[in-house]
Design an enzyme around this catalytic site. Sequence first.
Site, mmCIF file in Angstrom:
data_model
loop_
_atom_site.group_PDB
_atom_site.id
_atom_site.type_symbol
_atom_site.label_atom_id
_atom_site.label_comp_id
_atom_site.label_asym_id
_atom_site.label_seq_id
_atom_site.Cartn_x
_atom_site.Cartn_y
_atom_site.Cartn_z
ATOM 1 N N HIS A 1 54.488 -7.127 55.627
ATOM 2 C CA HIS A 1 54.594 -8.581 55.509
ATOM 3 C C HIS A 1 53.249 -9.207 55.172
ATOM 4 O O HIS A 1 52.202 -8.550 55.199
ATOM 5 C CB HIS A 1 55.160 -9.188 56.797
ATOM 6 C CG HIS A 1 54.340 -8.922 58.034
ATOM 7 N ND1 HIS A 1 53.203 -9.622 58.342
ATOM 8 C CD2 HIS A 1 54.506 -8.027 59.039
ATOM 9 C CE1 HIS A 1 52.697 -9.191 59.485
ATOM 10 N NE2 HIS A 1 53.477 -8.205 59.933
ATOM 11 N N CYS B 1 53.055 -3.051 62.508
ATOM 12 C CA CYS B 1 53.463 -3.464 61.166
ATOM 13 C C CYS B 1 52.315 -3.275 60.175
ATOM 14 O O CYS B 1 51.162 -3.067 60.554
ATOM 15 C CB CYS B 1 53.912 -4.921 61.167
ATOM 16 S SG CYS B 1 55.589 -5.161 61.796
#
Length: 330
Positions: free
Chosen positions: A125, A141
Amino acid sequence: MNKTGLGLFAATFSGIAAANTPLPDVQPYSEGQHVFINIPQQRLFLYTDGKLTKAYPVAVGKAATQTNLGRHLIGAKAYNPTWHIPKSIQKELKNGKTTVPPGPDNPLGPVFVRMGDPKLGLGIHGTNAPTSVPGVRSHGCVRMKSPDALEFAKAINTGAPVDVIYQMASLNTDANNNLWLAAFRDPYRQNNLDAKALQASISAWAKAHGKTVHTKRLALVLKNKTGSLNCITCGSKNGKPQGALKSLAWTSGDGELSKAVAPPPKPVPQQDEILPEGSEIEIDAGTDTLPQSERAPQPAQTEQEQPTYFNAIPPASDDYQPDSGTSNLF
């Protein structure tokens, strides 16, 4: 992105990417898309039909909250996501907020791309803290600078494989058959650099192509681990790689070039999965920057043997903290 557009994108970029970035020893599929994320290098590589199409700097998980190694698949995409704050982080924040809407304060940035089983809570992201990329900063992440995240999300297809690897060195050759080496630090304390295989590959390539290896330069590269490309067979310390770089399959110790491999039998075609805009994503994310005073200094190099390097993307960051479990970098 359709196949024609992606092909043009690949042709335009592949030479630039290969010339500027140390390439890992990987075997991308000869058909379709294949993503590799090298944790020590803090880089994401996108291959299409066996050719490198883009390399991006990324921030990966901290030692306490590591990005899962191994094979994952690209899942659903969410543009302008709403961050649903996990209860554990709500307790840390103590501000009563349960969600963060799309916008400049959202730690997911403008897009979230699921990576692997949703139970892992992993994704690729954007970020509202661009200075944290590259780095070893997240709760697992993979962060990208927001423009890169948007570009990647539009290019990648749902179902594409992602291999998260841990290679502490990249051994490349250029059009003149010179060897270019980069070494990276060990944020997860894997200590998995196979020095014997690396040396065997270097010796085999040098012998086959009539090159002399500068052993002092080689030793400095492995000691300093700056992440920059260094020529270990060039006669001069000045210069840059000639033409596109190619990766050597050094992990096998045979000194051959890395090669693409045939993909497994194609599964049923999968539609690109895009969630409704503003969808809630619950993962451990956060906004953080690391003061300059907390960054680990780069080791000094001697004036007598400053290695040559050429690396358009900044070297990997040392922005990671000890595995104390007390950090607020969520």
